[in-house]
Design a protein around this motif. Sequence first.
Motif, PDB file in Angstrom:
ATOM      1  N   ASN A 150     -37.334 -97.921  29.617  1.00 51.10           N
ATOM      2  CA  ASN A 150     -37.554 -99.098  30.473  1.00 51.10           C
ATOM      3  C   ASN A 150     -39.012 -99.543  30.309  1.00 51.10           C
ATOM      4  O   ASN A 150     -39.825 -98.822  29.712  1.00 51.10           O
ATOM      5  CB  ASN A 150     -37.219 -98.769  31.928  1.00 51.10           C
ATOM      6  CG  ASN A 150     -38.194 -97.782  32.517  1.00 51.10           C
ATOM      7  OD1 ASN A 150     -38.762 -96.975  31.803  1.00 51.10           O
ATOM      8  ND2 ASN A 150     -38.386 -97.834  33.811  1.00 51.10           N
ATOM      9  N   GLN A 180     -38.273 -95.805  42.119  1.00 48.53           N
ATOM     10  CA  GLN A 180     -37.764 -96.870  41.259  1.00 48.53           C
ATOM     11  C   GLN A 180     -36.249 -96.943  41.417  1.00 48.53           C
ATOM     12  O   GLN A 180     -35.571 -95.921  41.527  1.00 48.53           O
ATOM     13  CB  GLN A 180     -38.124 -96.561  39.810  1.00 48.53           C
ATOM     14  CG  GLN A 180     -37.762 -97.670  38.876  1.00 48.53           C
ATOM     15  CD  GLN A 180     -38.811 -97.871  37.808  1.00 48.53           C
ATOM     16  OE1 GLN A 180     -39.726 -97.074  37.667  1.00 48.53           O
ATOM     17  NE2 GLN A 180     -38.675 -98.929  37.032  1.00 48.53           N
ATOM     18  N   THR A 224     -32.766 -98.385  34.543  1.00 47.85           N
ATOM     19  CA  THR A 224     -33.456 -98.840  35.743  1.00 47.85           C
ATOM     20  C   THR A 224     -32.933-100.226  36.094  1.00 47.85           C
ATOM     21  O   THR A 224     -32.436-100.960  35.229  1.00 47.85           O
ATOM     22  CB  THR A 224     -34.978 -98.867  35.525  1.00 47.85           C
ATOM     23  OG1 THR A 224     -35.251 -99.560  34.325  1.00 47.85           O
ATOM     24  CG2 THR A 224     -35.536 -97.472  35.459  1.00 47.85           C
ATOM     25  N   ARG A 225     -33.080-100.561  37.348  1.00 47.26           N
ATOM     26  CA  ARG A 225     -32.436-101.779  37.816  1.00 47.26           C
ATOM     27  C   ARG A 225     -33.063-103.029  37.193  1.00 47.26           C
ATOM     28  O   ARG A 225     -32.404-104.059  37.060  1.00 47.26           O
ATOM     29  CB  ARG A 225     -32.563-101.839  39.335  1.00 47.26           C
ATOM     30  CG  ARG A 225     -31.649-102.832  39.966  1.00 47.26           C
ATOM     31  CD  ARG A 225     -31.815-102.792  41.461  1.00 47.26           C
ATOM     32  NE  ARG A 225     -30.899-103.690  42.132  1.00 47.26           N
ATOM     33  CZ  ARG A 225     -30.878-103.877  43.425  1.00 47.26           C
ATOM     34  NH1 ARG A 225     -31.707-103.218  44.191  1.00 47.26           N
ATOM     35  NH2 ARG A 225     -30.029-104.710  43.969  1.00 47.26           N
ATOM     36  N   ASP A 226     -34.337-102.909  36.814  1.00 43.29           N
ATOM     37  CA  ASP A 226     -34.996-104.105  36.290  1.00 43.29           C
ATOM     38  C   ASP A 226     -34.480-104.513  34.915  1.00 43.29           C
ATOM     39  O   ASP A 226     -34.764-105.622  34.464  1.00 43.29           O
ATOM     40  CB  ASP A 226     -36.525-103.904  36.251  1.00 43.29           C
ATOM     41  CG  ASP A 226     -36.916-102.624  35.560  1.00 43.29           C
ATOM     42  OD1 ASP A 226     -36.011-101.831  35.240  1.00 43.29           O
ATOM     43  OD2 ASP A 226     -38.117-102.399  35.325  1.00 43.29           O
TER      44      ASP A 226
END
Lengths: 196, 708
Positions: free
Chosen positions: A74, A150, A173-175
């Motif tokens: 990420n 996170q 990861t959500r991003d």
Amino acid sequence: MPSSWSFAALAALLFVLPARAQEFEEPQRAAPRSKHSMYTPSSHLFSCELPSAWQPPEDEDALGPVARLLGPDNPAGNYRTGFSVRWIEKGTPGYVEPQKAVEKMRRSDKETGRSSGGVSVMRVGGLLGRLFEVVETRTLPLERLPARDQALHHYLAVIPNGENYYLVRLSSTRDVYLDFREDWFRCLRTFRPIGR
Amino acid sequence: MPYDLGICNICIIPRLYTGTMMPGRVLCLAGLLALLAAEVPRAEDAGPDQPYDYAAAPLSGLQTRLLQQARYQVRDDGTVLAPDSQPVPREDLPYIVQRLESGQRLKSLLQINLILNRSEGEREKDLTPEERESIRAIVKENWEIFSLRLRKEFRGYFSLQELEVMNQAPLPRARLAEPALKDMEPEQSVAAQAVPHVPTAPPVSASVAPAVAPAPAAPVPVPAPAPAPVPPAPAVVPARVAPPAPAPVAPAVAVMPAAVPTPAPAPAPISPAPAPAAPIAAAPASGAVPVPSITSPAPAARRTVPAAAVPPAPAAAAPAPAPAVPVVPAVIVATAAPAPAPILASPAPQPPGEPPLVQVPAEAFEKFLTQAPYGREVKALLRLISEKAPFARNRVLNDVMSVVPQIVIDADRTGSRLYSRLEHEPALAPLIALNSGVVMTEESRLFFGRTVTYLPSSAKAYAEAGLPAPDLQALRDGSSSRKEEGGPWGASAVYEDGSRRASFTPESQAGVLLAELVRLDSRLRRWDASAAGVETAARTAQWLFYRALAALRRSDDFLDPLLRASYREWLENPAAYHDSLILGLSSSRGGVVDPRRASLSAVSAFDRNALAGCVAASIAETAYRDAAARGSREAEIRAYEETDLFSEDNLATARAAAARAPAEAPLPTPCRPEWAAEMAALAKSGAVLGEAVEAEKRMRQEGETHAE
């Protein structure tokens, strides 16, 4: 005049919104799509199309054989995106029935901030898979400092075959999770259970 | 704190590094003042690279001796040569001396600590005359480098007349702001010099030898070992030595004290038959109870030869090892180390160079602990492991008893690790540093809630990132908290600026120590082919240990929130746990697992391919590792940037330093040696990993979770 101002504002809004929407979509469109190839692990658990550049370590843990594919980091460099495909057999230590497994994985948890979306059904390799998404919070990087909470995102699919089932997961990861949405569905669309 | 200091001295060691906790401005001012007040010629008198002139600014006897022990040489023309024969610039010498003095100070305090720990009495007045005299000798010898506070601590050991004479030595200078120096600890070079000579060492027991002979033709005679625990101060090595020449090594061997296990008579073996393959020499035959060699937990002090690495012959055949000399400013010399032989339930064949792997009864380990050179806190952790660890217990206890790794609770030495740090390099004593707690800051989010950032409390972590330590009260030594507040971390100290400091419980630390010992075992017994496999085994041991404790207490609230979340996930959602573990550890900042080799099969395939095209693969591997290291450093700096605790200038400097970080040194061989070693270790790695998997399976078959 008020009415003319309102029309003008509405017209401007209608003009601007599509342009802004294009701007927001642009990064996703610009993201390079990785090449895919049909992947079959040596355990012949399954086959599906996955990004060719991902690293495919295969392992066996206490839950049975697992094929993992490790993708890119990420942006923060503290969590790697990865696929995992497990074959859960009845009789394996820790075995939980498919329906209960879905409930357990979707269970909310205040401490980890876990929450889940709804369950959808999709035909995967001739089997009826249950698909859902889970979001949770984790302190990253693991045991290194500085660290922060996170949000992680998991695409999950439980694909029952009798009392046994496949558990397919795409973690990131959500991003960045939307960057891999296409990879996720591509794998499920091309998923073939082998030898089961 | 590395070791308990026993009674009244409990505050000593943390205060040795108070400089790391001081605010940057104060530190810079102190460093500036110290530089201005220094006797060395000032920078404006000459260029920045002007070598230090010993004749113009001579050092004290102790400073000179410390330099010589660290293989620095003072030439006739006054220049001081570093171990690599390069002249030392005048700007660097004060820092080098300060570092050596710091190491020596710590070493002396640990020596005192060990004497106090071994003493029957709990207070100063309860010490035996021998113990008191030992402490007096150590203090007297190092008085010159003791701070005012330390001098106050120990003045009760001396008469007023003695103090009057001793206090003529000026107080040590204020601590200087440390520049980025390469590792130049004294014992490192000494140990490196001594290692190759281990097999040829005569079976002498203990003696004092200078690290560097003053001249090739006239080495300093080796004095006979003193029977008293603390010998008199050694002869002062001449301030000047001959120009660099191959330093003749004394026929004795330098052994790191840490690696020399408890010199007390070895515990009686449980089995009547002694273990033939025990890696450590037999216990002393004579009735003399040698005082243990003491090592400083400072990085310098562990640069020694692990006992297990010392071939038993011919030294092992020494009929009666004489006592090791505990307090020597020069090299501590011991060959037939009176180590506590492992208590063996039954002799078992073992590969050469590896610790035994036999059943260790709890009583036998308890007996070992009474003599072991560990502080009380560390002993309590080891005792807990011995009593409760359901997996890998015998592995790690055998390692502890035979290798005697240094185990310290010292936040400053854990660097950027949250819980612990393991350092193990070939021919050096292993070190496990445990963190005592964590520092946190909170900041408000844009709309609601707060973001918690966990920060290292070690100055080393910031220095490695090229940043100054942030100005937080929780990071300063000696700052008092505003209040104590309960919460998920238990009682944590809250400071005026909002920073917090929370502590780990002993139970939590014991689990972390167990995991680190399993990692150490993987290197000692060479089953470390797969980093992912090692992590799986280490964490399985840790979680099973916590589960055993939680079952007893009917609660897992002894874990901090981060450990508790991982533990519960392992218990309740193992598939997610195992997946996330690999994904986290293989990230740039995780840095533990190579994503190309994240399983045994992947390691096997990778190494086979690499060995087939060795030269090209080595070049590609070097480039890959450099890029990965650079990426990791950059990600770390970005993480610091998000905390808003550092100025843009500092961050820019750190980024620039990360970008120009030196690449990995070229390999002497075309093939990377670890590839072949990993291939050789694959089978063993698979076997141990299989044990861990089976242990977890058994636990899951029991079907009980104790997390609730």
